[in-house]
Design a protein around this motif. Structure first.
Motif, short mmCIF file in Angstrom:
data_model
loop_
_atom_site.label_atom_id
_atom_site.label_comp_id
_atom_site.label_asym_id
_atom_site.label_seq_id
_atom_site.Cartn_x
_atom_site.Cartn_y
_atom_site.Cartn_z
N TYR A 142 0.81 -1.24 0.22
CA TYR A 142 0.10 -0.05 0.07
C TYR A 142 0.97 1.31 -0.07
CZ TYR A 142 -4.34 -2.86 0.70
OH TYR A 142 -5.22 -3.54 0.70
N PHE A 143 0.65 2.23 -0.82
CA PHE A 143 1.23 3.37 -1.02
C PHE A 143 0.56 4.53 -0.83
CE2 PHE A 143 5.03 1.62 -3.22
CZ PHE A 143 4.41 0.51 -3.70
N CYS A 144 0.95 5.72 -0.02
CA CYS A 144 -0.02 6.81 -0.12
C CYS A 144 0.90 7.96 -0.96
CB CYS A 144 0.23 7.51 1.47
SG CYS A 144 1.77 8.21 1.93
N ALA A 145 0.18 8.74 -1.59
CA ALA A 145 0.37 9.58 -2.65
C ALA A 145 -0.06 11.08 -2.23
CB ALA A 145 0.34 9.23 -4.08
N ALA A 146 0.65 11.95 -2.60
CA ALA A 146 0.29 13.33 -2.57
C ALA A 146 0.06 14.19 -3.85
CB ALA A 146 1.20 14.15 -1.55
N GLY A 147 -0.82 14.89 -4.04
CA GLY A 147 -1.01 15.68 -5.27
C GLY A 147 -1.45 16.99 -4.89
N LYS A 148 -0.69 18.05 -5.61
CA LYS A 148 -0.97 19.49 -5.13
C LYS A 148 -2.10 20.16 -5.94
CE LYS A 148 1.29 23.64 -3.60
NZ LYS A 148 2.86 24.26 -3.74
N ARG A 149 -3.30 19.68 -5.20
CA ARG A 149 -4.48 20.08 -6.01
C ARG A 149 -5.59 19.78 -4.77
NH1 ARG A 149 -2.85 16.48 -8.35
NH2 ARG A 149 -2.49 17.55 -10.22
N SER A 150 -6.54 20.55 -4.97
CA SER A 150 -7.74 20.63 -3.87
C SER A 150 -8.49 19.54 -3.76
CB SER A 150 -8.75 21.91 -3.87
OG SER A 150 -9.23 21.90 -5.11
N TYR A 151 -8.85 18.88 -4.92
CA TYR A 151 -9.98 17.57 -5.21
C TYR A 151 -9.10 16.41 -4.95
CZ TYR A 151 -7.85 17.92 -9.94
OH TYR A 151 -7.27 17.80 -10.94
N SER A 152 -9.73 15.39 -4.55
CA SER A 152 -9.58 14.09 -4.68
C SER A 152 -9.33 13.46 -5.97
CB SER A 152 -10.29 13.07 -3.79
OG SER A 152 -11.60 13.12 -4.18
N SER A 153 -8.39 12.59 -6.24
CA SER A 153 -8.45 12.14 -7.61
C SER A 153 -8.06 10.56 -7.30
CB SER A 153 -7.24 12.52 -8.31
OG SER A 153 -6.88 11.82 -9.60
N ARG A 154 -8.51 9.77 -8.70
CA ARG A 154 -8.17 8.45 -8.70
C ARG A 154 -7.17 8.05 -9.58
NH1 ARG A 154 -13.24 4.46 -8.87
NH2 ARG A 154 -14.60 5.30 -7.08
N TRP A 155 -6.67 9.16 -10.04
CA TRP A 155 -5.48 9.04 -11.13
C TRP A 155 -4.40 9.13 -10.86
CZ3 TRP A 155 -8.54 6.45 -14.41
CH2 TRP A 155 -9.76 6.88 -14.53
N ILE A 156 -3.36 8.01 -11.02
CA ILE A 156 -1.95 7.73 -10.44
C ILE A 156 -1.29 9.20 -11.21
CG2 ILE A 156 0.13 6.75 -10.92
CD1 ILE A 156 -1.36 4.07 -10.60
N HIS A 157 -1.22 9.45 -12.32
CA HIS A 157 -0.55 10.51 -12.97
C HIS A 157 -0.85 12.02 -12.18
CE1 HIS A 157 -4.46 10.99 -15.33
NE2 HIS A 157 -3.85 12.27 -15.52
N GLU A 158 -1.72 12.19 -11.46
CA GLU A 158 -2.24 13.28 -10.97
C GLU A 158 -1.46 13.57 -9.52
OE1 GLU A 158 -6.61 14.00 -11.15
OE2 GLU A 158 -6.16 15.03 -12.95
N TYR A 159 -0.73 12.46 -9.21
CA TYR A 159 -0.28 12.54 -7.90
C TYR A 159 1.18 12.89 -8.05
CZ TYR A 159 -4.19 11.13 -5.56
OH TYR A 159 -5.60 10.95 -5.03
N ASP A 160 1.87 13.86 -7.30
CA ASP A 160 3.30 14.27 -7.53
C ASP A 160 4.29 13.67 -6.66
OD1 ASP A 160 1.45 17.11 -7.22
OD2 ASP A 160 2.53 16.40 -9.20
N TYR A 161 3.92 13.08 -5.50
CA TYR A 161 4.83 12.42 -4.48
C TYR A 161 4.31 11.05 -4.18
CZ TYR A 161 6.68 17.14 -4.56
OH TYR A 161 7.10 18.34 -5.00
N TRP A 162 5.40 10.27 -3.71
CA TRP A 162 4.89 8.87 -3.37
C TRP A 162 5.85 8.37 -2.16
CZ3 TRP A 162 0.95 5.95 -5.60
CH2 TRP A 162 0.30 6.54 -6.76
N GLY A 163 5.03 7.52 -1.32
CA GLY A 163 5.97 6.84 -0.07
C GLY A 163 6.52 5.61 -0.75
N GLN A 164 7.05 4.91 0.03
CA GLN A 164 7.96 3.64 -0.25
C GLN A 164 7.03 2.44 -0.09
OE1 GLN A 164 7.92 4.99 2.87
NE2 GLN A 164 7.62 3.36 3.99
N GLY A 165 5.86 2.62 0.41
CA GLY A 165 5.04 1.61 0.48
C GLY A 165 5.16 0.79 1.96
#
Length: 124
Positions: free
Chosen positions: A94-117
């Motif tokens: 399981y990975f968490c991810a952060a995307g610099k935007r206000s809305y939630s997203s299902r799309w991997i490409h909309e996330y800028d940063y990822w944890g190591q899992g």
């Protein structure tokens, strides 16, 4: 720059619960929408849950809806994933991810940063 560190994974039996945490560095955590994704061996990474920067909006994959709950504490720079009624098919990293935007997203490409899992294993 945001660094993400997941914790809380482990081995549980089917039907049990597990809670994941993702701690973020930086002072602008509240400016990021957050998501949880997972990847099982031999499979592509898939969306699990997402939450808007305010926490007022959430989204879930159909496979986890009504079993998993995503939440965040902006004062603690942390996002959580409470997983109940776990099934063997939930086994994955399981990975968490952060995307610099206000809305939630299902799309991997909309996330800028990822944890190591963090590994979650559910035995039958």
């Amino acid at each position: 720059q945001v660094q993400l560190v997941e914790s809380g994974g482990g081995l549980v039996q089917a039907g049990e619960s597990l809670s994941l945490s993702c701690a973020a560095s930086g002072r602008t955590f509240s400016a990021y929408a957050m998501g949880w994704f997972r990847q099982a061996p031999g499979k592509e990474r898939e969306f699990v849950a997402a939450i808007s920067w305010s926490g007022r909006s959430t989204d879930y994959a159909d496979s986890v809806k009504d079993r998993f709950t995503i939440s965040r504490d902006n004062a603690k720079n942390t996002v959580y994933l409470q997983m109940n009624s776990l099934k063997p098919e939930d086994t994955a990293v399981y990975f968490c991810a952060a995307g610099k935007r206000s809305y939630s997203s299902r799309w991997i490409h909309e996330y800028d940063y990822w944890g190591q899992g963090t590994q979650v294993t559910v035995s039958s």
